[in-house]
Design an enzyme around this catalytic site. Sequence first.
Site, PDB file in Angstrom:
ATOM      1  N   HIS A 168       0.861  -1.184   0.000  1.00  0.00           N
ATOM      2  CA  HIS A 168       0.000   0.000   0.000  1.00  0.00           C
ATOM      3  C   HIS A 168       0.902   1.241   0.000  1.00  0.00           C
ATOM      4  O   HIS A 168       1.101   1.884   1.027  1.00  0.00           O
ATOM      5  CB  HIS A 168      -0.927  -0.013   1.220  1.00  0.00           C
ATOM      6  CG  HIS A 168      -2.065   0.959   1.133  1.00  0.00           C
ATOM      7  ND1 HIS A 168      -3.386   0.589   1.272  1.00  0.00           N
ATOM      8  CD2 HIS A 168      -2.085   2.299   0.907  1.00  0.00           C
ATOM      9  CE1 HIS A 168      -4.161   1.666   1.150  1.00  0.00           C
ATOM     10  NE2 HIS A 168      -3.386   2.712   0.934  1.00  0.00           N
ATOM     11  N   GLU A 184      -4.233   0.180  -5.390  1.00  0.00           N
ATOM     12  CA  GLU A 184      -4.293   1.379  -6.243  1.00  0.00           C
ATOM     13  C   GLU A 184      -3.059   1.570  -7.109  1.00  0.00           C
ATOM     14  O   GLU A 184      -2.291   2.523  -6.943  1.00  0.00           O
ATOM     15  CB  GLU A 184      -4.537   2.631  -5.390  1.00  0.00           C
ATOM     16  CG  GLU A 184      -5.918   2.700  -4.796  1.00  0.00           C
ATOM     17  CD  GLU A 184      -6.257   4.089  -4.244  1.00  0.00           C
ATOM     18  OE1 GLU A 184      -5.451   5.031  -4.408  1.00  0.00           O
ATOM     19  OE2 GLU A 184      -7.341   4.234  -3.656  1.00  0.00           O
ATOM     20  N   GLU A 241     -12.494   1.068  -0.574  1.00  0.00           N
ATOM     21  CA  GLU A 241     -12.320   2.413  -0.004  1.00  0.00           C
ATOM     22  C   GLU A 241     -13.366   3.337  -0.605  1.00  0.00           C
ATOM     23  O   GLU A 241     -13.617   3.308  -1.804  1.00  0.00           O
ATOM     24  CB  GLU A 241     -10.934   3.013  -0.319  1.00  0.00           C
ATOM     25  CG  GLU A 241      -9.788   2.453   0.461  1.00  0.00           C
ATOM     26  CD  GLU A 241      -8.465   3.141   0.105  1.00  0.00           C
ATOM     27  OE1 GLU A 241      -8.475   4.349  -0.227  1.00  0.00           O
ATOM     28  OE2 GLU A 241      -7.429   2.459   0.160  1.00  0.00           O
ATOM     29  N   LYS A 285      -6.425  16.487   6.864  1.00  0.00           N
ATOM     30  CA  LYS A 285      -7.445  15.834   6.030  1.00  0.00           C
ATOM     31  C   LYS A 285      -7.905  14.584   6.766  1.00  0.00           C
ATOM     32  O   LYS A 285      -7.244  13.547   6.737  1.00  0.00           O
ATOM     33  CB  LYS A 285      -6.863  15.479   4.663  1.00  0.00           C
ATOM     34  CG  LYS A 285      -7.901  15.029   3.649  1.00  0.00           C
ATOM     35  CD  LYS A 285      -7.247  14.697   2.307  1.00  0.00           C
ATOM     36  CE  LYS A 285      -8.284  14.557   1.212  1.00  0.00           C
ATOM     37  NZ  LYS A 285      -7.682  14.159  -0.071  1.00  0.00           N
TER      38      LYS A 285
END
Length: 471
Positions: free
Chosen positions: A119, A163, A377, A439
């Site tokens: 990841h 991803e 996600e 964030k």
Amino acid sequence: MLNRVKSLPKNFVWGGATAAYQVEGATKVDGKGKTMWDDYLKAQGRFSPDPASDFYHRYPEDVKLSHKYGLNAIRVSIAWTRIFPDGYGEPNQAGVKYYHELFKTCIENGVTPYVSLHHFDSPKTLFDQGDWLNRKNIDYFVKYAEFCFKEFTEVKNWFTINELISLSLSQYIAGNFPPNHHFDVTSAIQAQHNELLAHAKAVNLYKSLNLDGRIGLIHVLQPIYPITETPENKHAAALYDAFINRFLLDGTFLGEYSDETMSLINEILDKNNAKLDIQDGDMDILKKASTQNDYFGMNYYQSQFIQAYDGPSGNKFNGTGDKGSSSFSFHGVGQIVQKPGVPTTDWDWNIYPEGLYDILKRVAKEYPNSKTIYITENGLGYKDKFVSEDQVIEDEPRIDYIDQHVAALLKARSEGVDVQGYFVWSLQDQFSWANGYNKRYGLFYVDFDTQKRYVKKSAEWFKELADTMDK
């Protein structure tokens, strides 16, 4: 208008997602090796990944919170450098022990672990040797995967790489991940192909071991829409879709790059003086793996709207939450534009749940080898306000965002798409790669000074929906 979703299907996977480097902290303890991020972040001086959410020490608390608030699954990743500090060699037993204890705690609390091997955190040693652009590193990854498959037999749900496009795009196009290249199109597309190869080799190996579990990978998908239906804008959308979605989906689930996909990719390569090297035997490996994925992890945050563009490439990355500060133009491909009426987050991400419905329908139709889909996600980056210790943190915009997207997922499911789960990003507030700590995505608020956890209203909402599965 909240509460579009009234109930969840029976036996639905209802989880929270994390990533090792974003939550664990403890980057220098128990023999952990450096990742591609450690020296880079220190030199940059903006954000530190320590202590992040201190999940390395506090995972029992977070797993218990997960169970208490109705989650029946958790996405975690193994930090490659906790197991192999240099990416290869002898395994670090302290790291092995840690993950056994983490998985045991999850299972004992009725929270099923879904585990990613990579990841965004390549070992520094391998990163310095070219990361995914160095084919030798594919073999190191497969050896690491083999060790994990054989060692962590308690894990029944594996993902290889998270991803692929985000890594490739952020490293070689947008330049906000190390090594910070900008519009290095050769490296960007080559890295995608090589990551697909690493995934395919790991899947083929896993299947050859006849283990009692499932394996897949995770793509973040962004539907790309022409801003208006002109031929030029439609072609721009097709080009960018090929780069962002289609090349990877073809490689994963067809085991080949279709003629139409390669025509679009070659146009991008030609316009940017770039090239792609596919070696003998590569496509055989992809083809063999294409039918062996047990499921597909789909991350979805936003869709993009595009217009034709032939000027110079350029981008501005919004890493601070200063709304309206981002831009992206890709020479010979297109320019991202804002669609009137589509709301955005503070980080300029479009809030467009229709896109999730559209992409689920498309994947199910065009890529039947994707089989069962999990949304691995989805969530809202938000500047949560902490008021006091005894007051639940109000995050109605997050609830509204999740609610809209789960409704889109359930609509696709009602029309025959085999979606069996949803993981919110993220379980708790975390360190965000290029955005630091302001964030926030979590169901649980983390005071990063004290590491104390606080409940957000979204966690209570999550629990209410979880309870509907038992009725």
